[in-house]
Design an enzyme around this catalytic site. Structure first.
Site, PDB file in Angstrom:
ATOM      1  N   HIS A  39      23.920 -35.491  44.283  1.00 44.12           N
ATOM      2  CA  HIS A  39      23.556 -36.008  42.966  1.00 44.12           C
ATOM      3  C   HIS A  39      22.043 -36.107  42.878  1.00 44.12           C
ATOM      4  O   HIS A  39      21.379 -36.654  43.775  1.00 44.12           O
ATOM      5  CB  HIS A  39      24.190 -37.380  42.751  1.00 44.12           C
ATOM      6  CG  HIS A  39      23.643 -38.115  41.584  1.00 44.12           C
ATOM      7  ND1 HIS A  39      23.455 -37.513  40.349  1.00 44.12           N
ATOM      8  CD2 HIS A  39      23.211 -39.401  41.448  1.00 44.12           C
ATOM      9  CE1 HIS A  39      22.937 -38.402  39.513  1.00 44.12           C
ATOM     10  NE2 HIS A  39      22.784 -39.540  40.146  1.00 44.12           N
ATOM     11  N   ASN A  87      17.273 -37.307  36.368  1.00 40.82           N
ATOM     12  CA  ASN A  87      18.640 -37.714  36.688  1.00 40.82           C
ATOM     13  C   ASN A  87      19.511 -37.468  35.462  1.00 40.82           C
ATOM     14  O   ASN A  87      19.389 -38.153  34.453  1.00 40.82           O
ATOM     15  CB  ASN A  87      18.648 -39.195  37.071  1.00 40.82           C
ATOM     16  CG  ASN A  87      20.033 -39.711  37.440  1.00 40.82           C
ATOM     17  OD1 ASN A  87      21.033 -39.069  37.180  1.00 40.82           O
ATOM     18  ND2 ASN A  87      20.077 -40.880  38.047  1.00 40.82           N
ATOM     19  N   CYS A 139      27.784 -41.027  37.651  1.00 39.30           N
ATOM     20  CA  CYS A 139      27.059 -39.964  38.350  1.00 39.30           C
ATOM     21  C   CYS A 139      27.941 -39.088  39.238  1.00 39.30           C
ATOM     22  O   CYS A 139      27.610 -37.937  39.491  1.00 39.30           O
ATOM     23  CB  CYS A 139      25.929 -40.567  39.180  1.00 39.30           C
ATOM     24  SG  CYS A 139      24.802 -41.584  38.228  1.00 39.30           S
TER      25      CYS A 139
END
Length: 314
Positions: free
Chosen positions: A240, A270, A113
């Site tokens: 993020h 995500n 990520c």
């Protein structure tokens, strides 16, 4: 020493949109449950013929077109991804081939990520060292390839897409990309995993949530300190895009009271390494952050790693 700056951005998302109501047909869940826990409303799902490198190339082509930099002038391509299907050629090499680039260095960077902010720092370092002058830095993921669609704790989270930046050398006295602060918590690395055969995404959600909401605000403030920027002077904060319940409290605790806070997770889910450039590109496209204004980029997640820097908005 020459510094660097982000010259232009671009993003790409597949056309297929999966809603929470659609997911309720696959697993035992509903729109209210998903929104209350992660804040996600929709996510984009790649088609079978859409790959990590094809999405990366789409985003990169848009960034290149906006930048005015000729493809043959790109001498470094970095693709941040953890979901590329093949080991060789790597995604960066395939992107270079798709775009007709001349002879760039090509590298994939897997920090899950936080891959894009690691890759952006790597491009900045290469330019400062004189090893490159123009770089393509891309975050691209096909996370739906590694999710278990019968597991409601993970399948509701993920989406596919790509975001890209053209980074170029700059002689300006004020750095366009500030010093990176990066690190990890190796002892907690198993909290987020993509492993097995076939590879599947799993995580210890509460562990990640507690770590992110308690430890990351102080680290993000240190990123600002390294750039000589007070949090209250930030025009934008792009974290993020993991979970709205993480983004909102972390942004508040950073103290960026005047900043636009990216909340693309609501519409995109995500997207791992793609999430920061994807969200930033959308903010710039909508002109929600003025050109030249300071923006905090800060990503975290897999490996329990993190990386962030303050950049000047293109």
């Amino acid at each position: 020493m020459t510094g660097s700056r982000v010259l232009a951005l671009g993003h790409y998302q597949p056309s297929r949109v999966l809603t929470n109501d659609d997911l309720a047909q696959l697993v035992e869940t509903d729109d209210a449950w998903i929104r209350s826990r992660v804040g996600i409303r929709t996510r984009h799902i790649a088609a079978a013929d859409e790959t990590v490198d094809s999405m990366a190339a789409e985003a990169a082509a848009k960034a290149l077109a906006t930048s005015g930099v000729a493809p043959h002038d790109i001498d470094l391509v970095l693709v941040a991804t953890c979901t590329a299907a093949d080991r060789s050629p790597n995604a960066a090499a395939r992107v270079a081939a798709r775009l007709g680039l001349a002879a760039p260095a090509t590298m994939d960077i897997n920090v899950v990520c936080s891959g894009f902010t690691h890759a952006l720092a790597t491009a900045d370092h290469a330019i400062r060292a004189g090893s490159a002058r123009n770089a393509l830095v891309i975050g691209a993921e096909k996370f739906t390839d590694v999710v278990d669609w019968s597991d409601r704790t993970t399948c509701v989270l993920v989406g596919d897409g790509a975001g890209a930046a053209v980074v170029t050398a700059s002689e300006e006295p004020e750095p366009g990309i500030g010093p990176v602060l990066w690190g990890s918590v190796p002892q907690m690395g198993n909290a987020v995993r993509i492993e097995g055969e076939p590879a599947r995404f799993a995580q210890e959600g509460q562990t990640v949530y507690r770590w992110a909401t308690t430890q990351l605000p102080a680290i993000a403030r240190q990123v600002c300190e390294r750039s000589g920027i007070r949090p209250e002077d930030l025009a934008g904060v792009v974290l993020h895009q993991a979970n709205l319940r993480i983004i909102e409290p972390v942004a508040e605790r950073i103290g960026a009271v005047n900043a636009v806070v990216a909340k693309d997770v609501v519409d995109s889910g995500n997207t791992s390494a793609a999430s920061v450039p994807l969200a930033l590109s959308k903010l710039v496209e909508r002109r929600e952050i003025p050109s030249g204004a300071p923006v905090l980029l800060f990503a975290f997640g897999g490996n329990l790693s993190y990386a962030g820097q303050v950049i000047r908005c293109p």
